[in-house]
Design an enzyme around this catalytic site. Sequence first.
Site, PDB file in Angstrom:
ATOM      1  CB  THR A  71      -0.914   0.044   1.240  1.00 36.52           C
ATOM      2  OG1 THR A  71      -0.082   0.012   2.406  1.00 36.52           O
ATOM      3  CG2 THR A  71      -1.883  -1.116   1.271  1.00 36.52           C
ATOM      4  CB  THR A  73       5.396  -0.559   3.160  1.00 40.00           C
ATOM      5  OG1 THR A  73       4.131  -1.221   3.163  1.00 40.00           O
ATOM      6  CG2 THR A  73       6.107  -0.764   4.478  1.00 40.00           C
ATOM      7  CB  THR A  74       8.887   1.189  -0.254  1.00 37.66           C
ATOM      8  OG1 THR A  74       8.559  -0.198  -0.334  1.00 37.66           O
ATOM      9  CG2 THR A  74      10.360   1.399  -0.513  1.00 37.66           C
ATOM     10  CD1 TRP A  75       7.100   7.910  -1.066  1.00 37.68           C
ATOM     11  CD2 TRP A  75       4.929   7.599  -1.544  1.00 37.68           C
ATOM     12  NE1 TRP A  75       6.615   9.086  -1.594  1.00 37.68           N
ATOM     13  CE2 TRP A  75       5.290   8.916  -1.896  1.00 37.68           C
ATOM     14  CE3 TRP A  75       3.607   7.176  -1.755  1.00 37.68           C
ATOM     15  CZ2 TRP A  75       4.360   9.807  -2.463  1.00 37.68           C
ATOM     16  CZ3 TRP A  75       2.697   8.066  -2.317  1.00 37.68           C
ATOM     17  CH2 TRP A  75       3.076   9.365  -2.662  1.00 37.68           C
ATOM     18  CG  HIS A 131       3.495  -5.482   6.875  1.00 39.37           C
ATOM     19  ND1 HIS A 131       3.244  -4.307   6.214  1.00 39.37           N
ATOM     20  CD2 HIS A 131       4.515  -6.080   6.199  1.00 39.37           C
ATOM     21  CE1 HIS A 131       4.092  -4.195   5.195  1.00 39.37           C
ATOM     22  NE2 HIS A 131       4.871  -5.247   5.168  1.00 39.37           N
ATOM     23  NE  ARG A 154      -1.266   1.620  -4.573  1.00 40.68           N
ATOM     24  CZ  ARG A 154      -0.254   1.112  -5.264  1.00 40.68           C
ATOM     25  NH1 ARG A 154       0.467   0.128  -4.751  1.00 40.68           N
ATOM     26  NH2 ARG A 154       0.040   1.566  -6.466  1.00 40.68           N
ATOM     27  CB  SER A 162       0.876  -3.446  -5.839  1.00 37.69           C
ATOM     28  OG  SER A 162       2.196  -3.243  -5.430  1.00 37.69           O
ATOM     29  CE1 TYR A 221       1.787   4.378  -3.346  1.00 39.23           C
ATOM     30  CE2 TYR A 221       0.234   4.990  -5.065  1.00 39.23           C
ATOM     31  CZ  TYR A 221       1.505   4.591  -4.688  1.00 39.23           C
ATOM     32  OH  TYR A 221       2.475   4.413  -5.641  1.00 39.23           O
ATOM     33  NE  ARG A 291       3.273  -3.284 -10.136  1.00 40.26           N
ATOM     34  CZ  ARG A 291       2.281  -2.868 -10.927  1.00 40.26           C
ATOM     35  NH1 ARG A 291       2.294  -3.189 -12.204  1.00 40.26           N
ATOM     36  NH2 ARG A 291       1.263  -2.161 -10.442  1.00 40.26           N
TER      37      ARG A 291
HETATM   38  P1  A3P Z   1       3.000  -0.768  -7.670  1.00 46.43           P
HETATM   39  O1  A3P Z   1       3.238  -2.229  -7.660  1.00 46.43           O
HETATM   40  O2  A3P Z   1       1.559  -0.413  -7.920  1.00 46.43           O
HETATM   41  O3  A3P Z   1       3.914  -0.029  -8.563  1.00 46.43           O
HETATM   42  P2  A3P Z   1       5.012  -1.541  -0.503  1.00 46.43           P
HETATM   43  O4  A3P Z   1       6.104  -0.539  -0.397  1.00 46.43           O
HETATM   44  O5  A3P Z   1       3.953  -1.406   0.548  1.00 46.43           O
HETATM   45  O6  A3P Z   1       5.517  -2.902  -0.683  1.00 46.43           O
HETATM   46  O7  A3P Z   1       4.200  -1.144  -1.824  1.00 46.43           O
HETATM   47  C1  A3P Z   1       4.813  -1.256  -3.070  1.00 46.43           C
HETATM   48  C2  A3P Z   1       4.096  -0.323  -4.017  1.00 46.43           C
HETATM   49  O8  A3P Z   1       4.497   1.023  -3.770  1.00 46.43           O
HETATM   50  C3  A3P Z   1       4.455  -0.609  -5.465  1.00 46.43           C
HETATM   51  O9  A3P Z   1       3.307  -0.230  -6.198  1.00 46.43           O
HETATM   52  C4  A3P Z   1       5.626   0.331  -5.660  1.00 46.43           C
HETATM   53  O10 A3P Z   1       5.917   0.595  -7.005  1.00 46.43           O
HETATM   54  C5  A3P Z   1       5.118   1.553  -4.931  1.00 46.43           C
HETATM   55  N1  A3P Z   1       6.193   2.465  -4.519  1.00 46.43           N
HETATM   56  C6  A3P Z   1       7.439   2.146  -4.088  1.00 46.43           C
HETATM   57  N2  A3P Z   1       8.130   3.240  -3.800  1.00 46.43           N
HETATM   58  C7  A3P Z   1       7.315   4.300  -4.064  1.00 46.43           C
HETATM   59  C8  A3P Z   1       7.492   5.708  -3.982  1.00 46.43           C
HETATM   60  N3  A3P Z   1       8.645   6.239  -3.577  1.00 46.43           N
HETATM   61  N4  A3P Z   1       6.453   6.484  -4.329  1.00 46.43           N
HETATM   62  C9  A3P Z   1       5.278   5.958  -4.732  1.00 46.43           C
HETATM   63  N5  A3P Z   1       5.065   4.633  -4.838  1.00 46.43           N
HETATM   64  C10 A3P Z   1       6.072   3.807  -4.512  1.00 46.43           C
END
Ligand code: A3P
Length: 325
Positions: A71, A73-75, A131, A154, A162, A221, A291
Amino acid sequence: DSKRSQSSRGEEEELISTLHKRQGLNSFNLNLVKYQGFWYADMSLVATTISAQRHFQAQRSDIFVCTAPKTGTTWLKALAFAIVSRTAVDGDSTADPFVSKSPHECLPALEYAETFAPFHRDPRNPLIATHVPFSSLPKSASDSSGCKIVYICRDPKDTFVSMYHFFAKLAASRNMEPVPLNKAFEFFCEGASSFGPYWDHVLGYWKASLYQPDRILFLKYEDMKENTAFHVRKLAEFIGYGFTLEEEGNRVVEKIVRMCSFDHLSNLEVNKNGKIAENTPWEMENKLYFRKGTVNDWENHLTPEMAAHMDLITEKKLSGSGLNL
Ligand code: A3P
């Protein structure tokens, strides 16, 4: 003491052995394990969650970054870390911490902690990622009036797309058969996905944020994508790290937005070729976390029937909650 911890480990093992298991949308085609109404990726994750519930003590200064997988997380980890670790108010203070490490390496994760006695805290970093659903957080974190919680949700359709791609790529990287899209969709809709049912995960934090608005910040998101700088200010303010006028003058917010953007992070060498949790069962290539990073990509992967089916689930699940996804 050691006798007590042995017997509590014994109880934990006994409890875990009775939990329901099933196939679902998960890493390495492992069976999911149900604990307190949610599906966990494996037994060890349930064990650390139980251990956290029994032994973790939240502190007033803790800031929890809570998410369901896929949703954002990384961001959110990157943004929160960039906010709390900016050092001074001069224009060059936002030196990029992500050149050398993935945002996932910047925060300890509750359910991957090796020990809770004591839980290792870096005095310079109040962030803890998890999580784990709200209802299963250690009581001191869910009840205490002290620590802060930030959560991102999200659109379930984009979250599913995703997650499907994430597990498909993960399977491919281990020469395993990916779960076909239709099957993955069924699993996700049934709630059988890692930390699912997704809707229940979102609702848990949503309701908690309504009861405890000063302590729990609920983000989306899609809103964050639309106006990232606005939400970075809001997030920083909420966790007690608001920007000073001087920082505003130095465009620190804009620098943080750029530093944590999908384009910037996904093009860093460490995220193209690096790995997290190397040499553990949870080893992952960093590039799996990047992605597309867009809104509504589900349109490219789901049929209108699939989308309508999922929207109906969302409508039913969220009905009366005041939340729209
Ligand atoms: P998509 O697969 O739709 O591209 P998580 O970090 O929770 O695992 O979620 C991964 C999703 O966040 C992926 O979505 C990834 O591309 C997207 N993502 C990763 N880094 C991001 C960023 N800096 N800004 C916006 N979306 C990001």
